[in-house]
Motif scaffolding. Sequence first.
Motif, PDB file in Angstrom:
ATOM      1  N   HIS A  99      11.442  -1.469   6.702  1.00 42.47           N
ATOM      2  CA  HIS A  99      11.205  -1.385   5.428  1.00 42.47           C
ATOM      3  C   HIS A  99       9.873  -1.167   4.820  1.00 42.47           C
ATOM      4  N   GLY A 100       8.987  -0.817   5.996  1.00 39.68           N
ATOM      5  CA  GLY A 100       7.419  -0.673   5.763  1.00 39.68           C
ATOM      6  C   GLY A 100       6.770  -2.077   6.023  1.00 39.68           C
ATOM      7  N   GLN A 101       7.191  -2.820   6.489  1.00 47.91           N
ATOM      8  CA  GLN A 101       6.306  -4.441   6.688  1.00 47.91           C
ATOM      9  C   GLN A 101       5.468  -4.048   7.809  1.00 47.91           C
ATOM     10  N   THR A 102       4.369  -4.666   7.843  1.00 44.93           N
ATOM     11  CA  THR A 102       3.529  -4.809   8.958  1.00 44.93           C
ATOM     12  C   THR A 102       3.501  -6.074   9.593  1.00 44.93           C
ATOM     13  N   ASN A 103       2.361  -6.173  10.568  1.00 47.84           N
ATOM     14  CA  ASN A 103       2.282  -7.123  11.254  1.00 47.84           C
ATOM     15  C   ASN A 103       1.421  -8.202  10.551  1.00 47.84           C
ATOM     16  N   ILE A 104       1.153  -7.906   9.325  1.00 48.78           N
ATOM     17  CA  ILE A 104       0.101  -8.897   8.459  1.00 48.78           C
ATOM     18  C   ILE A 104       1.565  -9.356   7.257  1.00 48.78           C
ATOM     19  N   PHE A 136       0.801  -1.237   0.124  1.00 48.96           N
ATOM     20  CA  PHE A 136      -0.024   0.019  -0.001  1.00 48.96           C
ATOM     21  C   PHE A 136       0.844   1.088   0.032  1.00 48.96           C
ATOM     22  N   SER A 137       0.717   2.026  -1.117  1.00 49.58           N
ATOM     23  CA  SER A 137       1.450   3.362  -1.187  1.00 49.58           C
ATOM     24  C   SER A 137       0.345   4.320  -1.616  1.00 49.58           C
ATOM     25  N   THR A 138      -0.605   4.271  -0.962  1.00 44.60           N
ATOM     26  CA  THR A 138      -1.894   4.893  -1.108  1.00 44.60           C
ATOM     27  C   THR A 138      -1.866   6.511  -0.561  1.00 44.60           C
ATOM     28  N   GLY A 139      -0.965   6.624   0.072  1.00 43.30           N
ATOM     29  CA  GLY A 139      -0.698   8.058   0.568  1.00 43.30           C
ATOM     30  C   GLY A 139      -1.692   8.641   1.700  1.00 43.30           C
ATOM     31  N   MET A 140      -2.095   9.982   1.691  1.00 37.70           N
ATOM     32  CA  MET A 140      -2.971  10.489   2.714  1.00 37.70           C
ATOM     33  C   MET A 140      -3.576  11.621   2.072  1.00 37.70           C
ATOM     34  N   GLY A 199       9.978   3.110  -1.691  1.00 38.27           N
ATOM     35  CA  GLY A 199       9.522   2.273  -2.710  1.00 38.27           C
ATOM     36  C   GLY A 199      10.626   1.305  -3.196  1.00 38.27           C
ATOM     37  N   TYR A 200      11.624   1.741  -3.557  1.00 35.39           N
ATOM     38  CA  TYR A 200      12.809   1.242  -3.848  1.00 35.39           C
ATOM     39  C   TYR A 200      13.206   0.225  -2.726  1.00 35.39           C
ATOM     40  N   GLU A 201      13.230   0.511  -1.403  1.00 36.02           N
ATOM     41  CA  GLU A 201      13.555  -0.299  -0.542  1.00 36.02           C
ATOM     42  C   GLU A 201      12.772  -1.335  -0.139  1.00 36.02           C
ATOM     43  N   ILE A 202      11.390  -1.139  -0.384  1.00 33.94           N
ATOM     44  CA  ILE A 202      10.393  -2.182  -0.124  1.00 33.94           C
ATOM     45  C   ILE A 202      10.566  -3.166  -1.323  1.00 33.94           C
ATOM     46  N   GLY A 203      10.880  -2.534  -2.563  1.00 35.92           N
ATOM     47  CA  GLY A 203      10.908  -3.646  -3.768  1.00 35.92           C
ATOM     48  C   GLY A 203      12.157  -4.560  -3.463  1.00 35.92           C
ATOM     49  N   VAL A 204      13.088  -3.936  -2.975  1.00 36.22           N
ATOM     50  CA  VAL A 204      14.342  -4.913  -2.579  1.00 36.22           C
ATOM     51  C   VAL A 204      14.097  -6.007  -1.822  1.00 36.22           C
ATOM     52  N   LYS A 205      13.490  -5.387  -0.655  1.00 39.82           N
ATOM     53  CA  LYS A 205      12.831  -6.362   0.451  1.00 39.82           C
ATOM     54  C   LYS A 205      11.979  -7.644  -0.062  1.00 39.82           C
ATOM     55  N   LEU A 260       1.964  -7.945   3.616  1.00 40.49           N
ATOM     56  CA  LEU A 260       1.466  -6.760   3.516  1.00 40.49           C
ATOM     57  C   LEU A 260       2.644  -5.537   3.721  1.00 40.49           C
ATOM     58  N   SER A 261       2.707  -4.812   2.935  1.00 44.99           N
ATOM     59  CA  SER A 261       3.623  -3.527   3.316  1.00 44.99           C
ATOM     60  C   SER A 261       3.103  -2.393   3.173  1.00 44.99           C
ATOM     61  N   ILE A 262       3.510  -1.228   3.922  1.00 44.84           N
ATOM     62  CA  ILE A 262       3.296  -0.122   3.633  1.00 44.84           C
ATOM     63  C   ILE A 262       4.258   0.972   3.656  1.00 44.84           C
ATOM     64  N   VAL A 263       4.215   1.798   2.318  1.00 44.04           N
ATOM     65  CA  VAL A 263       5.316   2.809   2.084  1.00 44.04           C
ATOM     66  C   VAL A 263       4.596   4.310   1.988  1.00 44.04           C
ATOM     67  N   GLY A 264       5.418   5.343   2.027  1.00 37.71           N
ATOM     68  CA  GLY A 264       5.411   6.678   1.735  1.00 37.71           C
ATOM     69  C   GLY A 264       4.243   7.217   2.803  1.00 37.71           C
ATOM     70  N   ASP A 265       3.450   8.130   2.305  1.00 36.63           N
ATOM     71  CA  ASP A 265       2.709   8.940   3.406  1.00 36.63           C
ATOM     72  C   ASP A 265       1.664   8.246   4.176  1.00 36.63           C
ATOM     73  N   ALA A 266       1.335   7.151   3.744  1.00 34.52           N
ATOM     74  CA  ALA A 266       0.430   6.105   4.518  1.00 34.52           C
ATOM     75  C   ALA A 266       0.926   5.806   5.865  1.00 34.52           C
ATOM     76  N   LYS A 267       2.485   5.851   5.963  1.00 38.91           N
ATOM     77  CA  LYS A 267       2.976   5.499   7.204  1.00 38.91           C
ATOM     78  C   LYS A 267       3.762   6.695   7.922  1.00 38.91           C
ATOM     79  N   ASN A 268       3.970   7.901   7.090  1.00 39.62           N
ATOM     80  CA  ASN A 268       4.847   8.922   7.687  1.00 39.62           C
ATOM     81  C   ASN A 268       3.893  10.127   7.577  1.00 39.62           C
TER      82      ASN A 268
END
Length: 311
Positions: A262-267, A113-117, A290-296, A270-278
């Motif tokens: 790297h934006g990983q969650t308890n699920i 999820f990189s859906t932002g705010m 996005g690069y970081e989670i892609g590599v992970k 499922l990862s979350i990056v960008g404004d949705a987490k910051n």
Amino acid sequence: MKKKREINILDVVIAGGGPAGLSAALVLGRSLKNVTVIDDGRPRNYVTAASHGFLTRDGIKPSELRKIAHEQLTKYQNVKITEDFIEKVEKKNNVFITTTKSGKTMVSKKIVFSTGMKDHLPAIDGLQEVYGKTVFHCPYCDGWERRDEPLAVFGNGKGLLPFIKLIYNWSEDLIAFTNGTADITKEEKQELIQHNIPLIESPIIEFQSTKGNLERIILQNGDAVRRKGGFWVTTNEQQASMIPALLGVPLNENGEYETGDHGQTNIKGLSIVGDAKNSFTSLIGAAEQGYEIGVKINGELAEEKWADKLL
């Protein structure tokens, strides 16, 4: 006897086509992963004429940045971008089942999820005409263009003074507007006085402008205050219809999703990056995440592929 239909399982579904999502898609695409990006085409910065702070792309229109990204991704046939809106995500048997508004169903091993705010602004006449043109929320994006101008700072509560201190870096000609009774301490009010920053508590009834250029702020008490631009301490909420929360990802007190490395969650998966987490990440920060989670994710999928051969 009917033949059982074979389900095409994607490696990754990416929700959101901003810098974070597209950067993850690029890394995963180059890693030979089958990826689908689902984006509704309404980014947080759609009102902005130019984006700043992204090295080699300073001043670019957000729409142009997305266009370039889409063009560069076309050579990776394993990456698909579809304009749609995710309505539901379920996790069953260790895969994610994503259903979109148009009726499509996608099954994937991982989901990002990189859906932002999305920003919340009060319903004040004329505000939409100036927001993104001469009134902004990010000084790192637009402070340079407003340097040394007579500016307004809009906000209230505990976040107001720290934000004023930040804007003071670009201009010392400031007026603070709380749009109602100021919810700040006596000590904070005294600091504003010491820095020659007027505090206006009268509610705002209108922003007057010409072609988006702020001219006057009209107050309920009848005053008209001239300013050339301003910055707003916005409140925001998640763009993604709270889907990760429905899946069990907790939110913190700021409305941001809680993530680990790297934006990983308890699920799992499922990862979350960008404004949705910051709340606010910046273009270049979102692209980095996005690069970081892609590599992970590619590392995880590579490990899974290797382990399958050992069974």
